[in-house]
Enzyme design. Structure first.
Site, short mmCIF file in Angstrom:
data_model
loop_
_atom_site.label_atom_id
_atom_site.label_comp_id
_atom_site.label_asym_id
_atom_site.label_seq_id
_atom_site.Cartn_x
_atom_site.Cartn_y
_atom_site.Cartn_z
N ASP A 82 0.82 -1.21 0.00
CA ASP A 82 0.00 0.00 0.00
C ASP A 82 0.86 1.26 0.00
OD1 ASP A 82 0.99 -0.37 2.57
OD2 ASP A 82 -0.97 -0.76 3.46
N GLU B 16 -9.25 -1.65 5.46
CA GLU B 16 -9.92 -1.31 6.71
C GLU B 16 -11.25 -2.06 6.81
OE1 GLU B 16 -7.96 0.22 8.60
OE2 GLU B 16 -7.70 2.34 8.17
N ASN C 136 -6.92 -2.91 14.18
CA ASN C 136 -8.29 -3.23 13.76
C ASN C 136 -8.31 -4.41 12.80
OD1 ASN C 136 -7.29 -2.14 11.42
ND2 ASN C 136 -8.74 -0.44 11.29
N HIS D 193 -6.68 -4.82 10.06
CA HIS D 193 -6.49 -4.58 8.62
C HIS D 193 -5.18 -5.25 8.18
CE1 HIS D 193 -4.28 -0.45 9.36
NE2 HIS D 193 -3.45 -1.44 9.45
P1 PGA Z 1 2.68 -1.53 12.49
O1 PGA Z 1 1.48 -1.44 11.43
O2 PGA Z 1 3.61 -2.56 11.96
O3 PGA Z 1 3.32 -0.16 12.45
O4 PGA Z 1 2.07 -1.87 13.79
C1 PGA Z 1 0.91 -2.62 10.99
C2 PGA Z 1 -0.25 -2.32 10.07
O5 PGA Z 1 -0.93 -1.30 10.27
O6 PGA Z 1 -0.49 -3.11 9.16
#
Ligand code: PGA
Length: 256
Positions: A79, A156, A149, A151
């Site tokens: 992404d 999302e 959450n 994702h």
């Molecule tokens: P993080 O993010 O590795 O910074 O916890 C993970 C994500 O949002 O997929």
């Protein structure tokens, strides 16, 4: 391997629990390196955020020791914010260059991100990304993190399991969590282009890493709730070759 605490299976998913973030990074990097040695022109799906940093550090160490080369490797990041300039320090392109690509021998033309300039049409950029992934033969191995959450990429909740690469609006929760990288929350982009869950699930193999207590409940839900759009990571239960590498704290709730 002394650093491995526990290894078991939930549904189809292989779970490995290790003692530290460093051990998580090393374990995931070892698996990636093994696959690279078996297929030098492997297509990797890669993610940003804090979680994969120890994986990238270990991969750089393997490369520096001449154990692996990225000369024929192709990468597709999951992404990118939209719109954003690649030179913007908050862009995922900038982060990947800083944390991995500038320290290995991958040719720049083998690195892929969705086109996220303001002048890029998100619909065209998304279609083009799917086309490029397909043209490269599909993703062999995808390294993912997981949001609080649940994702994966920026899918999302609610997210459909057959979704493809597209523009999405980030939730307030995600913007708040990601604001740690920005001066203020207002600066966090409202949109991103993400591979869809369907795109991610088409990968031949998936390694998901998670660390920290903040992910413990999320990992529990991802593994024990029936696959549903409100916990996007639950769809990984349907994948035939998926492994979770969890630092001890992130596995707390499933080990209870
Ligand atoms: P993080 O993010 O590795 O910074 O916890 C993970 C994500 O949002 O997929």
């Amino acid at each position: 391997m002394g650093m491995l605490i526990n290894k078991f299976k939930i549904h189809n998913i292989e779970i490995e629990v290790v003692e530290s973030k460093k051990a998580m990074g090393l374990r995931a990097a070892e698996m990636i390196a093994e696959r690279m040695l078996a297929k030098n022109d492997i297509v990797l799906g890669l993610s940003t955020g804090s979680t994969p940093l120890p994986v990238y550090a270990a991969l750089i160490a393997f490369y520096t020791k001449k154990m692996i080369s990225f000369k024929d490797v192709k990468t597709f990041n999951l992404d990118e914010y939209y719109p954003i300039e690649p030179s913007n320090k908050q862009s995922y392109q900038y982060a990947m260059k800083r944390d991995l690509f500038s320290q290995i021998d991958i040719p720049p033309e083998n690195i892929h991100f969705p086109d996220c300039l303001i002048s890029d049409s998100p619909v065209k950029a998304s279609r083009n990304y799917e086309h490029l992934i397909a043209k490269s033969g599909g993703i062999d191995l995808l390294l993912g993190g997981i949001g609080q959450n649940a994702h994966i990429g920026f899918n999302e909740p609610p997210a459909q399991s057959d979704s493809r690469t597209r523009l999405i609006e980030l939730t307030e929760e995600t913007r708040k969590i990601n604001s740690r990288f920005f001066a203020t929350i207002e600066e966090v982009p409202q949109y991103a282009i993400t591979m869809g869950l369907g795109t991610i699930l088409d990968s031949k193999e998936i390694i998901l890493c998670a660390s920290g207590t903040a992910k413990s409940e999320t990992i529990y839900k991802a593994l024990w709730e029936k696959p549903n759009p409100n916990v996007p990571a639950t769809y990984l239960q349907n994948h035939q070759n998926c492994r979770f590498i969890l630092e001890r704290a992130a596995a707390g709730r499933i080990l209870d």
